[in-house]
Design an enzyme around this catalytic site. Structure first.
Site, PDB file in Angstrom:
ATOM      1  N   ASP A   1      -0.910  -0.580  -5.958  1.00  0.00           N
ATOM      2  CA  ASP A   1       0.184  -0.471  -4.988  1.00  0.00           C
ATOM      3  C   ASP A   1       1.432  -1.148  -5.585  1.00  0.00           C
ATOM      4  O   ASP A   1       1.349  -2.299  -6.038  1.00  0.00           O
ATOM      5  CB  ASP A   1      -0.269  -1.197  -3.709  1.00  0.00           C
ATOM      6  CG  ASP A   1       0.608  -0.905  -2.510  1.00  0.00           C
ATOM      7  OD1 ASP A   1       1.311   0.119  -2.519  1.00  0.00           O
ATOM      8  OD2 ASP A   1       0.569  -1.709  -1.548  1.00  0.00           O
TER       9      ASP A   1
ATOM     10  N   GLY B   1       5.555  -5.195   6.351  1.00  0.00           N
ATOM     11  CA  GLY B   1       5.411  -6.464   7.057  1.00  0.00           C
ATOM     12  C   GLY B   1       5.247  -6.321   8.568  1.00  0.00           C
ATOM     13  O   GLY B   1       5.143  -5.207   9.103  1.00  0.00           O
TER      14      GLY B   1
ATOM     15  N   ASN C   1       0.051   4.081   4.396  1.00  0.00           N
ATOM     16  CA  ASN C   1      -0.294   2.723   3.927  1.00  0.00           C
ATOM     17  C   ASN C   1      -0.345   1.719   5.072  1.00  0.00           C
ATOM     18  O   ASN C   1       0.640   1.574   5.809  1.00  0.00           O
ATOM     19  CB  ASN C   1       0.765   2.230   2.945  1.00  0.00           C
ATOM     20  CG  ASN C   1       0.709   2.925   1.606  1.00  0.00           C
ATOM     21  OD1 ASN C   1       0.026   3.928   1.448  1.00  0.00           O
ATOM     22  ND2 ASN C   1       1.413   2.374   0.639  1.00  0.00           N
TER      23      ASN C   1
HETATM   24  P1  13P Z   1       2.481  -2.545   6.259  1.00  0.00           P
HETATM   25  O1  13P Z   1       3.085  -3.887   5.970  1.00  0.00           O
HETATM   26  O2  13P Z   1       3.232  -1.822   7.332  1.00  0.00           O
HETATM   27  O3  13P Z   1       1.034  -2.641   6.554  1.00  0.00           O
HETATM   28  O4  13P Z   1       2.650  -1.650   4.952  1.00  0.00           O
HETATM   29  C1  13P Z   1       1.772  -1.785   3.865  1.00  0.00           C
HETATM   30  C2  13P Z   1       2.219  -0.997   2.680  1.00  0.00           C
HETATM   31  O5  13P Z   1       3.047  -0.125   2.738  1.00  0.00           O
HETATM   32  C3  13P Z   1       1.562  -1.286   1.393  1.00  0.00           C
HETATM   33  O6  13P Z   1       2.204  -0.654   0.335  1.00  0.00           O
END
Ligand code: 13P
Length: 333
Positions: free
Chosen positions: A94, A191, A277
């Protein structure tokens, strides 16, 4: 050099093709520890959902890349032990930010990598993404790229302001880089504080913040330019208010935490968005369960007694996302 195929993992190509055709999205869940991984695999085995296990640079620092890779390898075996005959599990980097990091993941058994050049000037983003694609494709590892900037904080990725993806750039970008999927910016952010209170309205009954809608017009424009091309949404946690409330009533302090409403994600999952995600929601589920146990049983000091309930809560959360939001249940029998 280890190839992911020897570890029983799959890349995203077939997963995404089926998801685009079927009008659902693949869950991309981040993991940093054993309980999270166990919960993800249990939820996916019980619902027969394909899954992308995501490792961020923060996770690499926290848990060690070597350990995480062996954990993912173990996850395939664990899934089979749970009765999931043909697990479809992808191990994905990621927010890779350099060629060297992406290469190291490809060489180390990852089946998919993201190269995030979204903060670079357009031509530099193209050059970096193309270099990663050329390397990764030699080993049949798929590559996610990003155009447009998401606001928010995610481990080492920090951006103050978002910039929507420009639909007029996507054909040129996808063609010249050869990337397999594209993360776009339509108003989601990383976040638990996705929107500032001044960007939201307030529900007069509950006093809770109501976030502005996602820019579906941008998504539709992108889809028109790149029909059938896999689109990715980052920053898609919904920040369930029940977890925020449990945290806040058990010694925590998360004022005005707000996420993306699930009905908007449901709508996105039916479109060309085929990877969604989710990281923060799992952190919230974990923290809520741990805080509750420790507040109710102050004498407890066995981590299994609070990490166990946290794991159970995450299984519930992941299954809910798979079945009620993404629609990926039953897609990996
Ligand atoms: P969130 O913080 O909304 O869970 O997003 C996670 C994300 O996009 C990881 O790449």
């Amino acid at each position: 050099m280890v190839n992911y195929k020897d570890l029983g993992l799959v890349n995203t190509r077939e997963m995404f093709a089926k998801a685009v055709d079927g009008g659902y999205a693949i869950p991309a869940f981040n993991f940093n520890n054993m309980e999270q991984l166990q919960a993800i695999i249990k939820a996916c085995a019980e619902t027969k959902s394909p899954v992308i296990l995501q490792v961020s640079s923060g996770a690499r620092k926290y848990a060690n890349q070597t350990l995480l890779r062996y954990m993912a390898e173990g996850a395939v075996e664990y899934a089979k032990e749970l009765g999931w005959e043909h697990p479809q599990i992808c191990l994905h980097l990621d927010h890779g930010d350099t060629f060297e990091l992406c290469k190291s993941c490809v060489d180390f058994g990852f089946s998919s990598v993201m190269i995030d050049g979204s903060s670079l000037p357009y031509e530099e983003n193209i050059a970096l993404t193309k270099k990663v694609v050329e390397y990764a494709h030699q080993y049949d590892v798929t590559v996610e790229a990003e155009l447009g900037v998401l606001a928010g904080v995610e481990d080492d990725v920090v951006a103050e302001e978002s910039h929507y993806t420009k639909p007029e750039e996507v054909i040129d970008f996808a063609t010249r880089t050869g990337c397999d999927s594209l993360a776009i910016s339509i108003g989601t952010s990383h976040g638990a504080y996705k929107f500032k209170p001044e960007q939201c309205t307030r529900d007069p009954k509950t006093g809770k913040l109501v976030p502005p809608p996602l820019a579906f017009n941008v998504l539709e424009e992108v889809e028109k330019k790149l029909p059938g091309f896999p689109i990715v949404l980052h920053g898609s946690s919904s920040v369930p208010q029940e977890y925020v409330d449990i945290i806040n009533t058990h010694g925590g302090n998360l004022p005005d935490a707000v996420g993306i409403p699930e009905d908007q994600l449901r709508k996105a999952a039916k479109s060309a968005v085929c990877k969604i995600n989710i990281d923060s929601d799992s952190r919230l589920a974990f923290t809520a369960a741990v805080r509750k146990v420790l507040a109710e049983k102050p004498g407890e000091f066995d981590p299994r007694k609070y990490c166990g309930p946290a794991r159970d809560e995450m299984v519930k959360l992941y299954k809910h996302k798979i079945i009620e939001v993404l629609g990926s249940d039953g897609k990996a029998e």
